[in-house]
Design a protein around this motif. Structure first.
Motif, PDB file in Angstrom:
ATOM      1  N   VAL A   1       0.731  -1.382  -0.153  1.00 43.96           N
ATOM      2  CA  VAL A   1      -0.039  -0.547   0.416  1.00 43.96           C
ATOM      3  C   VAL A   1       0.778   1.333   0.243  1.00 43.96           C
ATOM      4  CG1 VAL A   1      -1.450   1.635   1.299  1.00 43.96           C
ATOM      5  CG2 VAL A   1      -2.394  -0.903   1.396  1.00 43.96           C
ATOM      6  N   ALA A   2       1.379   1.256   0.827  1.00 44.74           N
ATOM      7  CA  ALA A   2       2.434   2.100   0.911  1.00 44.74           C
ATOM      8  C   ALA A   2       3.945   2.989  -0.406  1.00 44.74           C
ATOM      9  CB  ALA A   2       4.431   2.398   1.984  1.00 44.74           C
ATOM     10  N   LEU A   3       3.558   1.464  -0.722  1.00 40.02           N
ATOM     11  CA  LEU A   3       4.686   1.945  -2.489  1.00 40.02           C
ATOM     12  C   LEU A   3       3.387   1.470  -3.584  1.00 40.02           C
ATOM     13  CD1 LEU A   3       7.699  -0.368  -1.513  1.00 40.02           C
ATOM     14  CD2 LEU A   3       7.298   1.891  -1.322  1.00 40.02           C
ATOM     15  N   LYS A   4       2.718   2.025  -3.389  1.00 38.50           N
ATOM     16  CA  LYS A   4       1.395   2.342  -4.667  1.00 38.50           C
ATOM     17  C   LYS A   4       1.306   0.627  -5.510  1.00 38.50           C
ATOM     18  CE  LYS A   4       1.014   6.497  -5.776  1.00 38.50           C
ATOM     19  NZ  LYS A   4       0.576   7.799  -6.573  1.00 38.50           N
ATOM     20  N   GLY A   5       1.806  -0.301  -5.124  1.00 36.74           N
ATOM     21  CA  GLY A   5       1.236  -1.512  -5.442  1.00 36.74           C
ATOM     22  C   GLY A   5       2.783  -2.277  -6.432  1.00 36.74           C
ATOM     23  N   GLU A   6       3.944  -1.142  -5.445  1.00 36.85           N
ATOM     24  CA  GLU A   6       4.878  -2.617  -5.449  1.00 36.85           C
ATOM     25  C   GLU A   6       5.142  -3.245  -3.464  1.00 36.85           C
ATOM     26  OE1 GLU A   6       6.565  -2.349  -7.717  1.00 36.85           O
ATOM     27  OE2 GLU A   6       5.584  -1.206  -9.094  1.00 36.85           O
ATOM     28  N   ASN A   7       6.147  -3.512  -3.770  1.00 38.33           N
ATOM     29  CA  ASN A   7       5.947  -4.176  -2.961  1.00 38.33           C
ATOM     30  C   ASN A   7       7.354  -4.464  -2.002  1.00 38.33           C
ATOM     31  OD1 ASN A   7       6.998  -7.025  -3.664  1.00 38.33           O
ATOM     32  ND2 ASN A   7       5.020  -7.304  -4.538  1.00 38.33           N
ATOM     33  N   LEU A   8       7.442  -5.352  -1.443  1.00 39.18           N
ATOM     34  CA  LEU A   8       9.236  -5.590  -0.526  1.00 39.18           C
ATOM     35  C   LEU A   8      10.172  -6.659  -1.737  1.00 39.18           C
ATOM     36  CD1 LEU A   8      11.336  -5.589   1.931  1.00 39.18           C
ATOM     37  CD2 LEU A   8       9.989  -7.445   3.313  1.00 39.18           C
ATOM     38  N   GLY A   9       9.572  -7.120  -2.258  1.00 37.86           N
ATOM     39  CA  GLY A   9       9.995  -8.017  -2.827  1.00 37.86           C
ATOM     40  C   GLY A   9      10.545  -7.411  -3.901  1.00 37.86           C
ATOM     41  N   ARG A  10       9.263  -6.590  -4.584  1.00 41.05           N
ATOM     42  CA  ARG A  10      10.131  -6.048  -5.635  1.00 41.05           C
ATOM     43  C   ARG A  10      11.035  -5.130  -5.790  1.00 41.05           C
ATOM     44  NH1 ARG A  10       4.544  -7.230  -7.122  1.00 41.05           N
ATOM     45  NH2 ARG A  10       3.950  -5.397  -6.828  1.00 41.05           N
TER      46      ARG A  10
ATOM     47  N   ALA B   1       6.728  12.776  -4.616  1.00 42.41           N
ATOM     48  CA  ALA B   1       5.885  12.495  -5.529  1.00 42.41           C
ATOM     49  C   ALA B   1       4.848  11.842  -4.978  1.00 42.41           C
ATOM     50  CB  ALA B   1       7.098  12.300  -6.158  1.00 42.41           C
ATOM     51  N   TRP B   2       4.763  11.753  -4.061  1.00 40.19           N
ATOM     52  CA  TRP B   2       4.007   9.826  -3.857  1.00 40.19           C
ATOM     53  C   TRP B   2       2.174   9.982  -3.984  1.00 40.19           C
ATOM     54  CZ3 TRP B   2      -0.822   8.206  -1.375  1.00 40.19           C
ATOM     55  CH2 TRP B   2      -0.981   7.135  -0.621  1.00 40.19           C
ATOM     56  N   PRO B   3       2.034  11.270  -3.821  1.00 32.82           N
ATOM     57  CA  PRO B   3       0.493  11.376  -4.581  1.00 32.82           C
ATOM     58  C   PRO B   3       0.164  11.279  -6.332  1.00 32.82           C
ATOM     59  CG  PRO B   3       0.661  13.084  -2.738  1.00 32.82           C
ATOM     60  CD  PRO B   3       1.532  12.520  -3.953  1.00 32.82           C
ATOM     61  N   THR B   4       1.668  10.723  -7.449  1.00 34.91           N
ATOM     62  CA  THR B   4       1.386  11.272  -8.445  1.00 34.91           C
ATOM     63  C   THR B   4       2.053  10.099  -9.220  1.00 34.91           C
ATOM     64  OG1 THR B   4       4.104  12.074  -8.553  1.00 34.91           O
ATOM     65  CG2 THR B   4       2.685  13.312  -7.930  1.00 34.91           C
ATOM     66  N   PRO B   5       2.271  10.081 -10.470  1.00 37.34           N
ATOM     67  CA  PRO B   5       2.729   9.260 -11.297  1.00 37.34           C
ATOM     68  C   PRO B   5       4.705   8.875 -10.945  1.00 37.34           C
ATOM     69  CG  PRO B   5       0.890   9.799 -12.547  1.00 37.34           C
ATOM     70  CD  PRO B   5       1.175  11.012 -11.553  1.00 37.34           C
ATOM     71  N   ALA B   6       4.814   9.940 -10.719  1.00 31.58           N
ATOM     72  CA  ALA B   6       6.277  10.380 -10.265  1.00 31.58           C
ATOM     73  C   ALA B   6       7.328   9.049  -9.439  1.00 31.58           C
ATOM     74  CB  ALA B   6       7.131  11.570 -11.491  1.00 31.58           C
ATOM     75  N   PHE B   7       6.242   8.970  -8.472  1.00 35.26           N
ATOM     76  CA  PHE B   7       6.670   8.563  -7.123  1.00 35.26           C
ATOM     77  C   PHE B   7       7.264   7.064  -7.507  1.00 35.26           C
ATOM     78  CE2 PHE B   7       5.700   4.951  -4.261  1.00 35.26           C
ATOM     79  CZ  PHE B   7       6.405   5.412  -2.819  1.00 35.26           C
ATOM     80  N   LEU B   8       7.229   6.459  -8.175  1.00 30.94           N
ATOM     81  CA  LEU B   8       8.179   5.222  -8.297  1.00 30.94           C
ATOM     82  C   LEU B   8       9.116   5.965  -8.948  1.00 30.94           C
ATOM     83  CD1 LEU B   8       8.117   2.163  -7.844  1.00 30.94           C
ATOM     84  CD2 LEU B   8       7.021   1.739 -10.253  1.00 30.94           C
TER      85      LEU B   8
END
Length: 386
Positions: free
Chosen positions: A67-76, A280-287
């Motif tokens: 959730v914190a990583l907006k669909g990413e996770n610890l493994g990735r 940048a979390w609210p934006t597509p640039a976060f990742l």
């Protein structure tokens, strides 16, 4: 996910004041003991922890930080770390020994022996745990599985051959059914990244800072296009978008080597990048911001002058074995009826670590001696490569 972490000699950097230490570049630290073996072991363990959730609870289970990583996770996130470090050390490996045959031989000796032995061990495990299928059916499917996995699914990735990721009767009743080793998805992508390093080396791009800068700009632009397209719900071709996905941190690692005399290692820069990622979390640039901050943090930790952590290098390079053995072992634990992720982690971890230690000392390290013998080098720390 392993890397060339050679130290031709041990060198202690001269004492620095606090102000000087904050201005040290990567090139200032290249010849001293580092913490990358430990970092990659931590990353491999992070993948194990992350996988425990879908393997115990099913494919829809949320993994840590998803959730914190907006669909990413610890493994990735750990895979991003692998690719960033790999980009640095594989580029270093080619630059130190700019010979295509030696480069390809080194990569093959690092990846393939451990992979082949793991696949044979996995088939042996699968033969023991299969249910509801006769032996002839099972064994007739084994050659196709081994061929697909031993070639790292390259045929499927390029769209010229089927992907075979399961065997009849194996893990069919698990919460994440049929999957035997989901961790192997990253290996063919890493190999393609190696081909990128080799191409850049043969074309002289690694020696031309401005030309390499153009490559970095193009890769970053591709990553941004991917982020915007996914944010808009657009479907992209699989191979280009997945290559961009993992290739971006790999290119960051390459850039850190090519510009090692300009990349300053500072905790304040790291904190600034983390703060920028947060904004940048609210934006597509976060990742994009997250991957940059994570990659930079990995090198800050890897080159930190912490002798107590560097002692880990005396043990060995167990991360590749941990990475490739964890998934099937965790599936076997889940098959035994353990449905709690934490219990899966506690039961699987010592078994996985034992396999990682075995893989390094019995399989990987002996084959790596062939690589160092070809080069005629004297290596003072355990070498590794991917």
């Amino acid at each position: 996910m392993q890397l060339d972490l050679h130290r031709v000699r041990t060198y202690q950097c001269p004492a620095h004041s606090d102000e000087q230490a904050t201005m040290m570049t990567i090139s200032d630290c290249l010849t001293r003991e580092n913490n990358f073996n430990l970092l990659r072991m931590i990353a491999a363990t992070g993948v194990l922890v992350s996988h425990a959730f879908p393997l115990s609870l099913g494919g829809n289970a949320l993994e840590p930080f998803e959730v914190a990583l907006k669909g990413e996770n610890l493994g990735r996130a750990c895979v991003f770390v692998f690719f960033a470090i790999s980009g640095f050390f594989i580029t270093s490996s080619y630059s130190n020994h700019p010979n295509a045959l030696s480069f390809l031989t080194a990569r093959a000796l690092r990846i393939l022996p451990g992979l082949f032995v793991m696949l044979l061990a996995t088939v042996a495990l699968a033969a023991l745990v299969k249910v509801g299928v006769d032996s002839s059916t099972f064994w007739s499917a084994v050659p196709g599985y081994l061929l697909s996995q031993a070639t790292m699914g390259m045929g499927a990735l390029l769209g010229v051959a089927p992907s075979v990721g399961s065997l009849p009767g194996v893990f069919v009743q698990n919460p994440l059914e049929n999957a035997i080793n989901g961790s192997l998805w990253s290996l063919p992508l890493e190999v393609i990244c190696y081909a990128g390093v080799l191409s850049c080396g043969l074309l002289g791009i690694l020696r031309r800072s401005k030309l390499f800068g153009a490559i970095v700009i193009v890769c970053t632009a591709g990553y941004i296009v991917r982020l915007v397209a996914l944010d808009q719900g657009l479907k992209l071709p699989f191979l280009p978008q997945i290559l961009v996905y993992v290739g971006f941190p790999f290119v960051i690692g390459m850039a850190f080597f090519v510009w090692s005399d300009r990349v300053i290692l500072s905790k304040w820069i790291a904190l600034g990048l983390v703060a920028f990622a947060g904004l940048a979390w609210p934006t597509p640039a976060f990742l994009l911001a997250f991957v940059v901050a994570l990659s930079y943090g990995a090198f800050l930790f890897g080159f930190a002058n912490l002798p107590i952590l560097a002692r880990y290098n005396k043990l060995g390079d167990y991360s590749y074995g941990v990475y490739i053995y964890a998934f099937p072992i965790q599936q076997a634990v889940a098959m035994a009826g353990i449905e709690e992720p934490l219990i899966n982690i506690l039961v699987a971890t010592p078994l996985v670590f034992a396999c990682g230690i075995f893989s390094w000392h019995v399989v990987e390290k002996p084959f790596l001696k062939l690589k160092t013998a070809r080069r005629g080098l004297s290596i003072s720390s355990p070498p590794s490569a991917t």
